[in-house]
Design an enzyme around this catalytic site. Structure first.
Site, PDB file in Angstrom:
ATOM      1  N   CYS A   1       0.805  -1.229   0.000  1.00 11.17           N
ATOM      2  CA  CYS A   1       0.000   0.000   0.000  1.00 11.17           C
ATOM      3  C   CYS A   1       0.836   1.277   0.000  1.00 11.17           C
ATOM      4  O   CYS A   1       0.297   2.373  -0.011  1.00 11.17           O
ATOM      5  CB  CYS A   1      -0.989   0.004   1.162  1.00 11.17           C
TER       6      CYS A   1
ATOM      7  N   HIS B   1     -13.197   9.248  -7.588  1.00  5.61           N
ATOM      8  CA  HIS B   1     -12.201   9.360  -8.649  1.00  5.61           C
ATOM      9  C   HIS B   1     -11.138  10.419  -8.351  1.00  5.61           C
ATOM     10  O   HIS B   1     -10.635  11.085  -9.250  1.00  5.61           O
ATOM     11  CB  HIS B   1     -12.871   9.580 -10.009  1.00  5.61           C
TER      12      HIS B   1
ATOM     13  N   GLU C   1     -13.183  -0.813   2.623  1.00  3.38           N
ATOM     14  CA  GLU C   1     -12.126  -0.623   1.631  1.00  3.38           C
ATOM     15  C   GLU C   1     -12.096  -1.778   0.622  1.00  3.38           C
ATOM     16  O   GLU C   1     -11.847  -1.568  -0.558  1.00  3.38           O
ATOM     17  CB  GLU C   1     -10.787  -0.532   2.377  1.00  3.38           C
TER      18      GLU C   1
END
Length: 150
Positions: free
Chosen positions: A25, A75, A136
């Protein structure tokens, strides 16, 4: 009159990177987030009110969450503004990408705290934020409860 909780769910796509993290990550990547927003209040008892029987109109709750969270984060790519990712963020912005710079490491845990603060400020005084769940992935999520944060 009884207190009632109502929940509305939202989804949005957001990218992020965890600077200094020791796993995958640390790389820029994205998630299809699901956000469940639960508020608590007393249903309206005034029979002349068009919202009679509602704690809050789901449409009104949707407007708050969309304007504070979904429309901003969908986005977008989120970076901690105090990391070297700032150079990448500036490059993306120069190419007309939606970049959000935050004061925190953009983990689900920190994002859900941020979202709770944003939503609480916009709710009518008689409605309280009860909880948030920010999912998530299908198997990973962070939760925020008002009862844990008083």
């Amino acid at each position: 009159m009884s207190k009632i909780r109502i929940t509305k769910q939202f989804s949005f796509e957001t990218g992020h990177a965890l600077y200094g993290y020791d796993g995958k990550c640390k790389n820029v990547h994205g998630h299809s987030y699901k956000l469940s927003v639960t508020v608590i209040g007393t249903p309206i008892t005034d029979t002349n009110n068009v919202k009679y029987g509602m704690v809050i109109d789901f449409t009104d709750l949707k407007k708050i969450v969309k304007s504070e969270i979904v429309d901003k984060f969908d986005h977008a790519t989120v970076f901690n503004k105090n990391t070297p990712h700032i150079e990448l963020a500036r490059e993306l912005e120069s190419r007309d990408h939606n970049v959000i710079l935050v004061e925190y490491q953009p983990t689900s845990e920190n994002m859900v705290i941020d979202f709770a603060d944003k939503i609480k400020r916009q709710l009518p005084s008689q409605i309280k934020l009860f909880s948030l769940k920010l999912q998530e992935t299908d198997t990973s999520f962070a939760e925020w409860y008002a009862s844990d944060n008083f």
